[in-house]
Design an enzyme around this catalytic site. Structure first.
Site, PDB file in Angstrom:
ATOM      1  N   GLU A   1       0.808  -1.227   0.000  1.00  0.00           N
ATOM      2  CA  GLU A   1       0.000   0.000   0.000  1.00  0.00           C
ATOM      3  C   GLU A   1       0.835   1.268   0.000  1.00  0.00           C
ATOM      4  O   GLU A   1       0.540   2.217  -0.715  1.00  0.00           O
ATOM      5  CB  GLU A   1      -0.927   0.046   1.230  1.00  0.00           C
ATOM      6  CG  GLU A   1      -2.082  -0.898   1.206  1.00  0.00           C
ATOM      7  CD  GLU A   1      -1.675  -2.289   1.617  1.00  0.00           C
ATOM      8  OE1 GLU A   1      -0.512  -2.453   2.033  1.00  0.00           O
ATOM      9  OE2 GLU A   1      -2.504  -3.187   1.522  1.00  0.00           O
TER      10      GLU A   1
ATOM     11  N   HIS B   1     -10.088  -4.520  10.765  1.00  0.00           N
ATOM     12  CA  HIS B   1     -10.811  -4.312   9.522  1.00  0.00           C
ATOM     13  C   HIS B   1     -12.074  -3.498   9.729  1.00  0.00           C
ATOM     14  O   HIS B   1     -12.934  -3.469   8.872  1.00  0.00           O
ATOM     15  CB  HIS B   1     -11.169  -5.655   8.890  1.00  0.00           C
ATOM     16  CG  HIS B   1      -9.977  -6.396   8.361  1.00  0.00           C
ATOM     17  ND1 HIS B   1      -9.068  -6.978   9.197  1.00  0.00           N
ATOM     18  CD2 HIS B   1      -9.533  -6.617   7.115  1.00  0.00           C
ATOM     19  CE1 HIS B   1      -8.112  -7.539   8.466  1.00  0.00           C
ATOM     20  NE2 HIS B   1      -8.367  -7.336   7.204  1.00  0.00           N
TER      21      HIS B   1
END
Lengths: 408, 449
Positions: free
Chosen positions: A144, A213
């Protein structure tokens, strides 16, 4: 959890009448009015207070009620073939927006994990790789920090990448790139570089996805100068905001929500965008202003039904623009109702709500009859167990209680 | 009584693939014994910057039978988790490990519980091999109190501190710097133990791995980075994500070893070798060539990016349990029926554990606020008006919303200022305050003094 989305008439108020005198009760109980589209209109910018920029012919649009869930509107479904626009789910609306922008501008490209051949983990980029090829829809390795940085670098030269974080939480790995490069380069270069990047992804508390998450990154990003943040909540504004974000010269962080991808709505066929800096008037009212965004909008609307039954008249505004706040719309509302309730999914400490309280207090303190109330998620890592996760997040019953408290 | 004196006396380098003659074989009980047996691994090791260990692995019947049982247990557990997920008793993310059992089992056989293991989110079987019970697994998956993280972690957050299993991590690659940190602590305390930091082929492209590897090599840390290469990072095949999918070589200056991850004995040999190496020479990378039968997680069918033929091909040719079964049968260590009985036993164990887990209750609402901070000094704050906190504490009593144990918890509350009882409204959560219930009364007196 699905129950929350059913029967929620999220009335996006677009009215042609300039006086804005709605019968708010009608809004809640008869959410199925049709939107007549003028054929040949190429472009319409929808404003939050209902004004629509029209074509020169001058015919005004009728009220557009965007039903968040088509399942309940059986009376509307009967004549679906004759209704204008087309029905789709939120992730399809996002995909349409992306596709249209990619067709329109060859500089738009998408990069992210499993966005290409796999079609995207939430199917937002489904079919795009086949249509536009591997160089415009790029499958990145799991890196990322690097691919966000690369997106920003590409944007510096004029490309318009749309970077997807498979879950917003993963973008924490790219925080340096987003903060320092994405946000600040326009300033530190004296205006030479613009970063027309869109960083998008699903965030928020889902269905027992675990602590890592279920993060709400809007709280962490909101301090970064130079970026814009928007949160979509309906298929209509998802597509509109996506297109606006891609066309914007500023970096935009586009927050989607894991639980909202399957919302169904009828959206117009023609090209339209939503203003990035404007809030959306969901339900006009008189007694209290409820400010919310993303998934909490639906909890608020569910609470609104109960509140209306109890005789309250809440004004619900989906703030949509998390950075900068649309203080104009919010201010007008505060001046009208004098009471504010903020319902958000961020944690209490340092969330969007906290900033909103500060902004409203600074600007509209004289108009407030009561202290601003803010309902947020608990300051805890989101637990896995379902019962605990429910308690972590604001529930409609709490919203009802809060309004009752506020309106005493 | 052991027939395998023959085996023991055979030289180490000679391969022993053929079954021992049945005339000399004596039926031994299913539990096996410790008489040594040497087996060759399926393929030789490939090495990078080091000398590969021998292909011949020392084992014994007991170990092989334990391997079989443990792997059968793990396989059964993962299949059961699949069913539970489809029955919506498990929700969210569930990443299954079936097909990769040999890595967990082989690794455990080579090390002690004092060595540390840290892995990513595909952690159910590693947890079990570190000594976790089936009840803890299923209860955690279903979010119950009996779970290893009290239901608050979920599938991706299994931990077991007393056997040095450090989890259980959702963010791809983030566990590797943690693992190198564990190794640092081990070196610091001069433990003579090592850390195995596991990650996948998808995570191998994370920058933080290379950063951590560089530091570990600089400081000579006993860190063993194990790449469980199941060839797919969710939907992306390894060749589409990595320019060089030879993960064991990517350490460059750090030696590496490529291992057949479907062969438990090869894994055991490699881990033994790696441990010795790491204690003397610093970090080493192991690449386990393995395969997962399920998709990446339960929401991934696993067939859009690979063919069903490929999956069934691997299952037929390389399945770790079948390999051990064949080994056991060919060495006459047990009959087929006995092995089937083991599988039946294991199935029953799993079913019992599930039934027990289902009876475990969901966590109490007050658990929401426990373990955010550790009990200690300084992390306490009171409401703006300390008296208010006392009032609210009493209000909460009516609710039985919070356990009033000696636990440190965060309180969120609404001030129903004008009412002495909370009434029928649900508490509205406004501003959290933390306090230590135990010492509250004394602090209150101090404050009001």
């Amino acid at each position: 959890m699905a129950a929350i989305f059913q029967g929620v008439g999220a009335a996006a108020a677009l009215s042609s009448s300039p006086s804005n005198s709605f019968d708010s009760k009608k809004f809640v109980f008869s959410p199925c009015r049709s939107f007549s589209v003028r054929k040949g209109a190429s472009f319409a910018v929808v404003r939050s207070d209902g004004r629509v920029n029209l074509n020169p012919k001058g015919r005004r649009a009728q009220q557009l009620i965007s039903n968040a869930v088509a399942t309940k509107s059986d009376n509307a479904a009967a004549s679906s073939s004759s209704k204008p626009g087309h029905e789709l789910l939120l992730f399809e609306a996002l995909q349409e927006g992306l596709e249209e922008e990619m067709e329109r501008d060859p500089r738009v490209c998408v990069m992210g994990e499993d966005v290409g051949h796999y079609g995207g983990s939430y199917k937002v980029t489904k079919g795009l790789a086949k249509k536009f090829g591997d160089l415009r829809v790029l499958d990145t390795p799991i890196a990322e920090n690097s691919f966000t940085g690369m997106g920003i670098g590409a944007a510096m030269t004029g490309l318009r990448p749309v970077v997807e974080g498979m879950n917003m939480g993963f973008l924490l790995l790219a925080f340096n790139q987003i903060s320092n490069n994405c946000g600040m380069l326009h300033y530190t270069s004296g205006g030479q570089f613009t970063i027309p990047i869109v960083i998008r992804g699903p965030g928020g508390v889902g269905r027992q996805l675990g602590a890592e998450h279920s993060q709400r990154l809007e709280s962490y990003f909101q301090s970064i100068p130079g970026i814009q943040m928007v949160a979509c909540s309906t298929p209509y504004n998802a597509k509109g905001l996506m297109k606006a974000a891609i066309r914007s010269e500023n970096p935009v962080i586009f927050f989607e929500h894991v639980l909202l991808y399957n919302l169904k709505e009828r959206i117009p066929d023609e090209d339209y965008i939503c203003n990035l800096e404007e809030a959306e008037m969901v339900r006009p009212g008189e007694h209290v202003t409820i400010l919310t965004y993303s998934r909490m909008r639906y909890h608020v609307m569910q609470a609104a039904k109960t509140l209306v039954n109890k005789g309250y008249d809440p004004e619900v505004i989906d703030i949509r623009s998390l950075k900068p706040f649309d203080l104009y719309t919010i201010g007008n509302s505060v001046k009208k109702t004098h009471r504010v309730l903020i319902v958000e999914e961020c944690m209490r400490t340092g969330g969007i709500g906290a900033s909103l309280i500060a902004a409203i207090t600074e600007n509209f303190n004289d108009y407030l009859d009561a202290p601003i109330m803010c309902l947020s998620s608990q300051d805890v890592p989101t637990p896995y167990a379902g019962t605990l996760e429910e308690v972590t997040v604001v529930q409609p019953a709490q919203i009802v209680t809060a309004v009752e408290q506020l309106c005493q | 009584m052991a027939l395998s004196h023959l085996a023991a006396s055979a030289s180490r380098s000679s391969s022993l693939l053929k079954p021992l003659s049945s005339a000399l074989s004596l039926r031994r009980s299913i539990s096996g014994d410790n008489s040594p047996l040497t087996v060759e691994t399926s393929v030789p090791f490939t090495s990078h910057q080091c000398e590969a260990p021998s292909r011949s692995v020392e084992t014994n019947p007991k170990e092989l039978l334990t391997f079989f049982r443990d792997m059968a247990l793990m396989r059964r557990m993962e299949i059961a988790a699949d069913s539970l997920y489809k029955a919506k008793l498990i929700r969210g993310f569930c990443h299954l490990y079936d097909g990769q059992e040999a890595v967990a089992v082989g690794m455990e056989a080579a090390i002690t519980k004092k060595d540390c293991i840290i892995t990513a989110y595909r952690d159910h079987c590693t947890f079990v091999s570190r000594g976790g019970t089936l009840l803890e697994v299923f209860a955690e998956l279903m979010g119950r109190q009996a779970g290893c993280s009290k239901g608050k972690g979920g599938s991706m957050h299994f931990y077991k501190k007393d056997s040095n299993f450090y989890g259980g991590h959702g963010i791809v690659g983030a566990q590797v710097p943690l693992g190198c940190g564990l190794a640092f602590a081990q070196k610091y305390s001069k433990d003579e133990t090592v850390t195995f930091a596991l990650y996948g082929d998808g995570a191998a492209n994370q920058g933080q791995l290379f950063e951590a590897l560089n530091i570990s090599a600089l400081w000579d840390l006993p860190a063993i980075l194990v790449c469980e290469n199941n060839h797919y990072g969710m939907g992306t095949a390894e060749w589409r994500a990595a320019k060089s999918p030879a993960y064991y070589k990517r350490g460059d200056y750090v030696p590496g070893l490529k291992v057949d991850g479907m062969d438990a004995l090869a894994v055991k040999q490699a881990c033994k070798f790696a441990k010795e190496h790491a204690l003397k020479n610093g970090p080493i990378i192991l690449e386990m060539d393995t395969y997962r039968y399920h998709g990446h997680s339960m929401s991934d069918p696993g067939s859009t990016y690979r063919t069903r033929d490929e999956i069934s091909g691997v299952r037929q040719e390389r399945d770790p349990i079948e390999r051990i079964r064949k080994l056991i049968l060919s060495h006459d260590l047990a009959t087929e029926k006995e092995l089937k009985d083991v599988e039946k036993e294991v199935r029953k164990e799993v079913d019992d554990a599930i039934a027990q887990a289902k009876e475990s209750p969901m966590p109490e609402p007050s658990e929401l606020f426990t373990n955010v901070y550790a009990k200690g000094l300084g992390v306490e704050s009171f409401g703006a008006d300390r008296k208010e906190v006392a009032f609210l504490r009493e209000a909460m009593h009516d609710y039985s919303f919070l356990q009033m144990e000696k636990s440190f918890y965060a309180l969120s509350f609404i001030a129903q200022r004008s009412h002495s009882s909370v009434g029928t409204a649900h508490p509205v959560l406004i501003y959290p305050g933390l306090y230590w219930e135990d010492s509250f009364s004394t602090k209150k007196e101090e404050a009001c003094a």
